[in-house]
Design a protein around this motif. Structure first.
Motif, PDB file in Angstrom:
ATOM      1  N   ARG A  49       5.685   7.930   3.785  1.00 30.42           N
ATOM      2  CA  ARG A  49       5.424   6.491   3.650  1.00 30.42           C
ATOM      3  C   ARG A  49       5.701   6.043   2.220  1.00 30.42           C
ATOM      4  O   ARG A  49       5.593   6.828   1.284  1.00 30.42           O
ATOM      5  N   HIS A  50       6.052   4.794   2.065  1.00 26.73           N
ATOM      6  CA  HIS A  50       6.404   4.239   0.755  1.00 26.73           C
ATOM      7  C   HIS A  50       5.170   3.582   0.145  1.00 26.73           C
ATOM      8  O   HIS A  50       4.745   2.505   0.573  1.00 26.73           O
ATOM      9  N   ILE A  51       4.591   4.225  -0.866  1.00 28.37           N
ATOM     10  CA  ILE A  51       3.408   3.723  -1.561  1.00 28.37           C
ATOM     11  C   ILE A  51       3.755   3.600  -3.036  1.00 28.37           C
ATOM     12  O   ILE A  51       4.321   4.515  -3.633  1.00 28.37           O
ATOM     13  N   VAL A  52       3.420   2.451  -3.621  1.00 30.14           N
ATOM     14  CA  VAL A  52       3.647   2.221  -5.046  1.00 30.14           C
ATOM     15  C   VAL A  52       2.351   1.679  -5.643  1.00 30.14           C
ATOM     16  O   VAL A  52       1.720   0.796  -5.077  1.00 30.14           O
ATOM     17  N   ILE A  53       1.954   2.233  -6.784  1.00 27.35           N
ATOM     18  CA  ILE A  53       0.790   1.731  -7.500  1.00 27.35           C
ATOM     19  C   ILE A  53       1.150   1.644  -8.979  1.00 27.35           C
ATOM     20  O   ILE A  53       1.674   2.591  -9.558  1.00 27.35           O
ATOM     21  N   ASP A  54       0.904   0.483  -9.549  1.00 33.14           N
ATOM     22  CA  ASP A  54       1.241   0.228 -10.949  1.00 33.14           C
ATOM     23  C   ASP A  54       2.691   0.574 -11.249  1.00 33.14           C
ATOM     24  O   ASP A  54       3.014   1.139 -12.294  1.00 33.14           O
ATOM     25  N   GLY A  55       3.567   0.258 -10.319  1.00 37.58           N
ATOM     26  CA  GLY A  55       4.995   0.493 -10.505  1.00 37.58           C
ATOM     27  C   GLY A  55       5.428   1.933 -10.305  1.00 37.58           C
ATOM     28  O   GLY A  55       6.604   2.258 -10.422  1.00 37.58           O
ATOM     29  N   GLU A  56       4.495   2.817  -9.994  1.00 38.47           N
ATOM     30  CA  GLU A  56       4.799   4.237  -9.809  1.00 38.47           C
ATOM     31  C   GLU A  56       4.839   4.574  -8.330  1.00 38.47           C
ATOM     32  O   GLU A  56       3.936   4.220  -7.573  1.00 38.47           O
ATOM     33  N   ARG A  57       5.878   5.260  -7.908  1.00 38.87           N
ATOM     34  CA  ARG A  57       5.979   5.731  -6.534  1.00 38.87           C
ATOM     35  C   ARG A  57       4.988   6.876  -6.338  1.00 38.87           C
ATOM     36  O   ARG A  57       4.892   7.783  -7.160  1.00 38.87           O
ATOM     37  N   VAL A  58       4.228   6.816  -5.268  1.00 40.67           N
ATOM     38  CA  VAL A  58       3.259   7.855  -4.939  1.00 40.67           C
ATOM     39  C   VAL A  58       3.878   8.736  -3.854  1.00 40.67           C
ATOM     40  O   VAL A  58       4.102   8.285  -2.743  1.00 40.67           O
ATOM     41  N   ASP A  59       4.157   9.964  -4.211  1.00 38.76           N
ATOM     42  CA  ASP A  59       4.790  10.870  -3.250  1.00 38.76           C
ATOM     43  C   ASP A  59       3.796  11.429  -2.235  1.00 38.76           C
ATOM     44  O   ASP A  59       4.145  11.687  -1.094  1.00 38.76           O
ATOM     45  N   ASP A  60       2.556  11.640  -2.655  1.00 33.61           N
ATOM     46  CA  ASP A  60       1.553  12.238  -1.770  1.00 33.61           C
ATOM     47  C   ASP A  60       0.193  11.614  -2.061  1.00 33.61           C
ATOM     48  O   ASP A  60      -0.434  11.923  -3.072  1.00 33.61           O
ATOM     49  N   VAL A  61      -0.265  10.741  -1.168  1.00 37.85           N
ATOM     50  CA  VAL A  61      -1.548  10.069  -1.396  1.00 37.85           C
ATOM     51  C   VAL A  61      -2.721  11.037  -1.335  1.00 37.85           C
ATOM     52  O   VAL A  61      -3.793  10.738  -1.852  1.00 37.85           O
ATOM     53  N   THR A  62      -2.513  12.195  -0.741  1.00 38.74           N
ATOM     54  CA  THR A  62      -3.618  13.155  -0.627  1.00 38.74           C
ATOM     55  C   THR A  62      -3.914  13.856  -1.951  1.00 38.74           C
ATOM     56  O   THR A  62      -4.994  14.424  -2.109  1.00 38.74           O
ATOM     57  N   THR A  63      -2.979  13.798  -2.903  1.00 42.73           N
ATOM     58  CA  THR A  63      -3.186  14.444  -4.197  1.00 42.73           C
ATOM     59  C   THR A  63      -3.138  13.478  -5.374  1.00 42.73           C
ATOM     60  O   THR A  63      -3.557  13.834  -6.474  1.00 42.73           O
TER      61      THR A  63
END
Length: 98
Positions: free
Chosen positions: A16-30
């Motif tokens: 899934r495509h998740i971005v926080i503060d302009g940073e791509r999040v590769d793994d929300v679990t970590t």
């Protein structure tokens, strides 16, 4: 049986495509912004598996177990629970805390 916490965590590793503060999040679990909340939700699945008689109810549509932690209305949960929410309440606190 509802899914396990491990199954829930694995389901989040789906690209899934998740971005926080302009940073791509590769793994929300970590990722530090999500990991604690994600683990708290995983724990809710595990609690349901450990105590299905208290933490699940049969689906009115197909009879399969449904996790009571996902009730939208806490009053519905409390009125349907034999333990008055004693099992679920501590888990609720960890999922909404920081």
């Amino acid at each position: 049986m509802t899914r396990t916490g491990a199954e829930y965590l694995e389901s989040l590793r789906d690209g899934r495509h998740i971005v926080i503060d302009g940073e791509r999040v590769d793994d929300v679990t970590t990722h530090p912004a999500f990991a604690r909340s994600v683990r708290s939700f995983a724990r809710l699945y595990d609690i349901a598996g450990e105590q299905p008689d208290v933490m699940t109810f049969p689906s009115p549509t197909d009879g399969r177990p449904v996790n009571k932690a996902w009730f939208d209305d806490i009053q519905v949960y409390l009125s349907s629970s034999t333990d008055g929410g004693a099992t679920w309440s501590p888990a609720r606190v960890i999922s909404s805390g920081s």
